[in-house]
Write a protein that holds these residues in place. Sequence first.
Motif, short mmCIF file in Angstrom:
data_model
loop_
_atom_site.label_atom_id
_atom_site.label_comp_id
_atom_site.label_asym_id
_atom_site.label_seq_id
_atom_site.Cartn_x
_atom_site.Cartn_y
_atom_site.Cartn_z
N SER A 71 0.87 -1.17 0.00
CA SER A 71 0.00 0.00 0.00
C SER A 71 0.91 1.23 0.00
N HIS A 72 0.41 2.34 0.54
CA HIS A 72 1.21 3.58 0.46
C HIS A 72 1.76 3.97 1.83
N GLN A 73 2.92 4.63 1.79
CA GLN A 73 3.55 5.08 3.04
C GLN A 73 3.08 6.47 3.44
N PHE A 108 -2.71 4.45 10.62
CA PHE A 108 -3.03 3.16 10.00
C PHE A 108 -3.20 3.22 8.48
N ASP A 109 -3.90 4.27 8.00
CA ASP A 109 -4.20 4.40 6.57
C ASP A 109 -2.90 4.31 5.77
N GLY A 110 -2.84 3.32 4.89
CA GLY A 110 -1.65 3.16 4.03
C GLY A 110 -0.58 2.31 4.69
N THR A 157 -3.91 -4.44 1.50
CA THR A 157 -4.58 -4.49 2.79
C THR A 157 -4.75 -3.05 3.26
N HIS A 158 -5.91 -2.72 3.80
CA HIS A 158 -6.16 -1.31 4.14
C HIS A 158 -7.14 -1.24 5.30
N ILE A 159 -7.00 -0.22 6.13
CA ILE A 159 -8.02 0.04 7.14
C ILE A 159 -9.33 0.35 6.42
#
Length: 417
Positions: free
Chosen positions: A88-90, A99-101, A198-200
């Motif tokens: 995912s993204h940093q 959490f997001d990313g 995977t993501h919140i």
Amino acid sequence: MDQDGPYAKQSLPIQMNILKTLNTIAQCSQPSSGVTRLPFTKEHKQANKIITQWMKEAGMQVHLDAAGTLMGTYKSSNKNAKTLILGSHQDSVINAGRFDGIMGVLLPILAVKKLHQKKIKLPFHIECVAFADEEGVRFPTALMGPQVLAGTFQMKDIKMKDSQGISIQQALNSFGGNHRKLTQLKRSKKSIIGFVETHIEQGPVLEKHKLPVGVVTGISGITRYTCTIKGKASHAGTTPMNLRQDALAGAAEIIHVLEKKARTTKNIIITVGSIQNTPNAVNVISGEVTISVESRSLDNKKRVSIQKEIASIVKKICRARNLFCQFKKTYDQKAVLCDKHLTDALSKSVKDLNYPLRKIPSGATHDASAMSDLCPIAMLFVQSKDGLSHNPKEFSKEADMQVAVQVLENLITNLKV
Ligand SMILES: [Zn+2]
């Protein structure tokens, strides 16, 4: 440790404290009440140092690609094997949560770490990625990392500048990337099995059903218009009610009717999120209002057809109130469905752990949207507290993240390619 929910009793052996790890990397932030980590900054560099460590501990070879994506490779013994990409993204928005990313960067690395510790070799390569810029906060564009891999990045965008006048090209090159090599990063579709993000969740569904994880069906398409409603600004004291051309009252009725329409139509959501009122004074009847009208749906046909219905609702209300309206399309993005084979495998991994399977659409855009131009995609959502995201209070429970790691480990171990 958080232990609520009926399934918490089955909690998995805690081998690592994910929350603690996320708290550590959350320190890589500009001074702010939440996390503020923008692409190609010193905070991004600090974060990549930590992620590199995570990847190395999971037995991966690590490199930064020319687009600034940090990549860890867990090699198959078969040199000609295909590659499964996870990540995912940093980066974050301003004052974001922890959490997001970044959670979607960490959890697959932990899953690979478990395989590495068990000395499991796979019939395919794994690449774990930390994309540089998904949120699009620093520059007026986003998703460069996955777009470059898919070959859909528009090279002219490299000249776009941030608020300080620094172009993407300058920022990327001084970070260790290389804009001249971007086109060389394009992958062949044949070499990639798929991308699993995977993501919140960023919504309340999993919490409502007390589930740690959910499998995503697809990423909604989005259409945005601005709608300008023109009336006549006049004196609030001297203009009788029946002679008014009140643009704000017209906008209020439009907002109300559009909300009702969305509430009674399946598989579509409509939001009026922005409003500008002119002259916006206590004693002047509104002369002009501009609202945003956004619709999202997994069903592309429905998203297109609802635009006609929205236009006819707006026109009807304006006619009845002696107002005029003008529409301008500002954004259009197709819905992307998740791949059946990968999604079935992800679903099986959830069910094998004895959790009920919940399939949910994603209303938000993700790196997976851009990766879908390259390869099949699938997504796993992790429960988020109160559905909060883009907020320092964003939270996922340790036990739920542990479940997600286990689901990813099972997916990788059992995936048939
Ligand atoms: Zn995100």
